[in-house]
Design a protein around this motif. Structure first.
Motif, PDB file in Angstrom:
ATOM      1  N   HIS B 137       0.635  -1.461  -0.029  1.00 55.54           N
ATOM      2  CA  HIS B 137       0.214  -0.194  -0.290  1.00 55.54           C
ATOM      3  C   HIS B 137       0.544   1.139  -0.045  1.00 55.54           C
ATOM      4  O   HIS B 137       0.601   1.970  -0.917  1.00 55.54           O
ATOM      5  N   ARG B 138       1.490   1.769   0.567  1.00 59.33           N
ATOM      6  CA  ARG B 138       2.877   2.002   0.562  1.00 59.33           C
ATOM      7  C   ARG B 138       3.622   2.550   0.076  1.00 59.33           C
ATOM      8  O   ARG B 138       3.966   3.492  -1.056  1.00 59.33           O
ATOM      9  N   LEU B 139       3.966   1.250  -0.948  1.00 56.89           N
ATOM     10  CA  LEU B 139       4.388   1.007  -2.239  1.00 56.89           C
ATOM     11  C   LEU B 139       3.899   1.684  -3.660  1.00 56.89           C
ATOM     12  O   LEU B 139       3.465   1.934  -5.029  1.00 56.89           O
ATOM     13  N   ARG B 140       2.102   2.293  -3.673  1.00 58.87           N
ATOM     14  CA  ARG B 140       1.137   3.262  -3.976  1.00 58.87           C
ATOM     15  C   ARG B 140       0.897   1.894  -4.616  1.00 58.87           C
ATOM     16  O   ARG B 140       0.441   2.114  -6.198  1.00 58.87           O
ATOM     17  N   LEU B 141       0.644   0.243  -4.680  1.00 62.55           N
ATOM     18  CA  LEU B 141       0.098  -0.187  -5.195  1.00 62.55           C
ATOM     19  C   LEU B 141      -1.439  -0.199  -5.064  1.00 62.55           C
ATOM     20  O   LEU B 141      -1.716   0.290  -4.279  1.00 62.55           O
ATOM     21  N   PRO B 142      -2.560  -0.537  -6.161  1.00 59.12           N
ATOM     22  CA  PRO B 142      -4.373   0.228  -5.808  1.00 59.12           C
ATOM     23  C   PRO B 142      -3.951  -0.406  -4.640  1.00 59.12           C
ATOM     24  O   PRO B 142      -3.992  -1.683  -3.918  1.00 59.12           O
ATOM     25  N   GLU B 143      -5.222   0.123  -3.969  1.00 59.62           N
ATOM     26  CA  GLU B 143      -5.904  -0.109  -2.698  1.00 59.62           C
ATOM     27  C   GLU B 143      -6.823  -1.299  -3.068  1.00 59.62           C
ATOM     28  O   GLU B 143      -6.842  -2.500  -1.754  1.00 59.62           O
ATOM     29  N   LYS B 144      -7.202  -1.322  -3.937  1.00 58.81           N
ATOM     30  CA  LYS B 144      -8.097  -2.771  -4.096  1.00 58.81           C
ATOM     31  C   LYS B 144      -7.765  -3.703  -4.000  1.00 58.81           C
ATOM     32  O   LYS B 144      -7.789  -4.886  -3.660  1.00 58.81           O
ATOM     33  N   LEU B 145      -6.324  -3.626  -4.825  1.00 55.47           N
ATOM     34  CA  LEU B 145      -5.303  -5.206  -4.606  1.00 55.47           C
ATOM     35  C   LEU B 145      -4.947  -5.478  -3.162  1.00 55.47           C
ATOM     36  O   LEU B 145      -4.711  -6.642  -3.083  1.00 55.47           O
ATOM     37  N   VAL B 146      -4.907  -4.330  -2.917  1.00 57.43           N
ATOM     38  CA  VAL B 146      -4.094  -4.671  -0.789  1.00 57.43           C
ATOM     39  C   VAL B 146      -5.278  -5.510  -0.185  1.00 57.43           C
ATOM     40  O   VAL B 146      -4.816  -6.142   0.261  1.00 57.43           O
TER      41      VAL B 146
END
Lengths: 245, 251
Positions: B137-146
């Protein structure tokens, strides 16, 4: 009748349900038929009724998870209809689900309890503090980093309660909170719930549980709520040898 | 059913490192390893992976066990590729031709896959799944995937338990799986029922989340400041990766 109106005007009900009717899609028979209820500040109400009589449906309607076919729900003095209005209501009314596995979705206990406060816009540090306080209040110190799916059934129920309480609600809706709990955990839950300075409604099949916690009790017949006599409630089908009342 | 995370908890130098650079290096390192063509840089990458596993102080028995699973796939490759990747003939074995390019190719695949597995064991498996979720999440992966990752992790167990319950219910009514239509049908029902239950549960979880004010945003409690500074690790890993790339280009 005039006297009654002035009387209830003094203490406006927290929740007023008027002629609420709900039919599940695909069904002909309404689950709730012109149901009425006034629920006041400080009240502790038990609802005991057969399976499928619409108790959980009533809770879902109150929280806006289902939409009524007709009738009105007024909460905190205002009618609520739209999703937006219900979103505001949900900050003030907490609901405990029947199955704790539905409620606890975060990997760890602390994250789950902090989830509500974070959604309410609290800073992480603040949310953590609230979560810790709530856990301590329920005697769950040291549970912060426990993994939710590895908790026992009783622990899951108490943590679920913590997740709801962390949002500091004014009203609690409890859907069969004592279901599947052993006597010890049940006693613990009773102690914590009676210590709370909150109004609540409890759905339960458990006579003893309601006897300890509810001031008035309802049953459901033909889609309506009917008051139950106190004596009636405490009728037991099993002999008592181990404890007194 | 259980997912174990045998490497997640520890106090080695790697466990204490900030998870963010660990994930970034793991992705970079494995991508580079996957595209290498020359043996010297491949061996260097393999050595680096071994070093990281050693630094993370992972239990060698469990590391070995995990590699065994990979071994099965590699065996298939060693059995097929040397026979089919035509080129210079090495030897004839009975009536089978064994080709040099096939052997070279199999060797590369072996080193690459083992290296990548070791990298992930040492850098990524050394954090709990939850931390991995927050890191992504911190590395800016989309929230949905997290959310997908974290909720899958949470409910895999619940669905697994449901499977076991259904399975037991079938067993105590005398069901034995065999190769017949009845068995296939019953198994299909079982799988279908799991899907039905999972989607009904998803609906309830979603409702419970909405009641607690969920609005699609992911908030993290993870405090990355608590980790050890990762300057030396980044410098070390990046310079070795550059060395590997230079070797690849020069040769």
């Amino acid at each position: 009748m005039a006297a009654l109106t002035t009387d209830s005007a003094k203490t406006d009900p927290l929740i007023r349900i008027t002629d609420l009717t709900f039919i599940y899609p695909g069904s002909v028979k309404p689950v709730l038929r012109q149901l009425n209820l006034d629920f006041h500040q400080g009240e502790r109400v038990g609802i005991m009724a057969p399976n499928g009589s619409g108790k959980t449906t009533l809770f879902y309607l109150l929280m806006g998870l289902l939409k009524p076919d007709s009738g009105t729900i007024e909460i905190f003095g205002k009618p609520v209809r739209s999703e937006k209005e219900f979103e505001n209501i949900r900050k003030r009314i907490g609901m405990l689900f029947q199955d704790s596995d539905d409620q606890l979705f975060s990997p760890t206990v602390l994250e789950d309890v902090a989830f509500g406060p974070l959604n309410l816009g609290k800073k992480p540090a603040e949310a953590k503090l609230i979560a810790r306080d709530t856990l301590n209040q329920l005697g769950l110190e040291g549970f912060e980093n426990r993994v939710t799916h590895k908790l026992s059934g009783g622990e899951k129920r108490l943590v679920s309660l913590a997740t709801v309480l962390a949002m500091e609600p004014e009203v609690l809706l409890l859907d069969e909170p004592s279901n599947g709990l052993d006597e010890e955990t049940k006693t613990r839950l009773i102690t914590h719930l009676s210590d709370l300075d909150l109004s609540y409604m409890i759905i339960s099949h458990d006579h003893d549980f309601l006897y300890e916690l509810a001031q008035s009790n309802y049953t459901m017949k033909n889609g309506q709520l009917e008051p139950m006599e106190r004596m009636h409630i405490h009728y037991h089908s099993h002999p008592h040898t181990s404890h007194r009342h | 059913m259980n997912i174990t995370e045998p490497f997640a908890i520890g106090n080695s130098g790697i466990h204490l490192l900030d998870p963010r650079p660990r994930v970034v290096i793991a992705v970079l390192f494995s991508t580079i390893t996957a595209v290498l063509q020359q043996f010297p840089p491949l061996f260097l990458a393999f050595a680096l992976a071994l070093f990281l596993v050693f630094r993370a102080r992972l239990n060698p028995v469990i590391v070995g066990k995990r590699l065994t699973i990979l071994g099965l796939f590699l065996t298939m490759i060693w059995l097929l590729v040397p026979l089919t990747f035509e080129g210079e003939l090495v030897t004839r074995f009975w009536k089978l031709n064994i080709y040099l390019p096939g052997i070279v190719y199999s060797a590369k695949i072996t080193i690459k896959s083992v290296t990548i597995l070791l990298i992930f064991m040492s850098l990524v498996a050394t954090m709990p799944i939850t931390t991995l979720g927050h890191t992504l999440h911190r590395l800016r992966l989309p929230e949905k995937l997290v959310f997908l990752l974290l909720i899958t992790y949470r409910y895999l167990f619940v669905i697994g338990e449901e499977y076991v319950r259904l399975r037991t219910a079938m067993k105590i009514r005398g069901f034995k799986s065999g190769t017949n239509l009845h068995s296939f049908k019953t198994t299909a029902y079982l799988i279908g029922m799991l899907f039905v239950r999972a989607s009904v549960r998803a609906e309830r979880v979603n409702q419970a989340m909405r009641l607690r004010g969920f609005n699609g945003h992911f908030y993290s409690l993870e405090d990355f400041a608590a980790y050890r500074s990762s300057g030396w690790f980044l410098t070390f890993a990046l310079s070795l990766l550059i060395l590997i790339l230079v070797l690849e280009w020069l040769l």
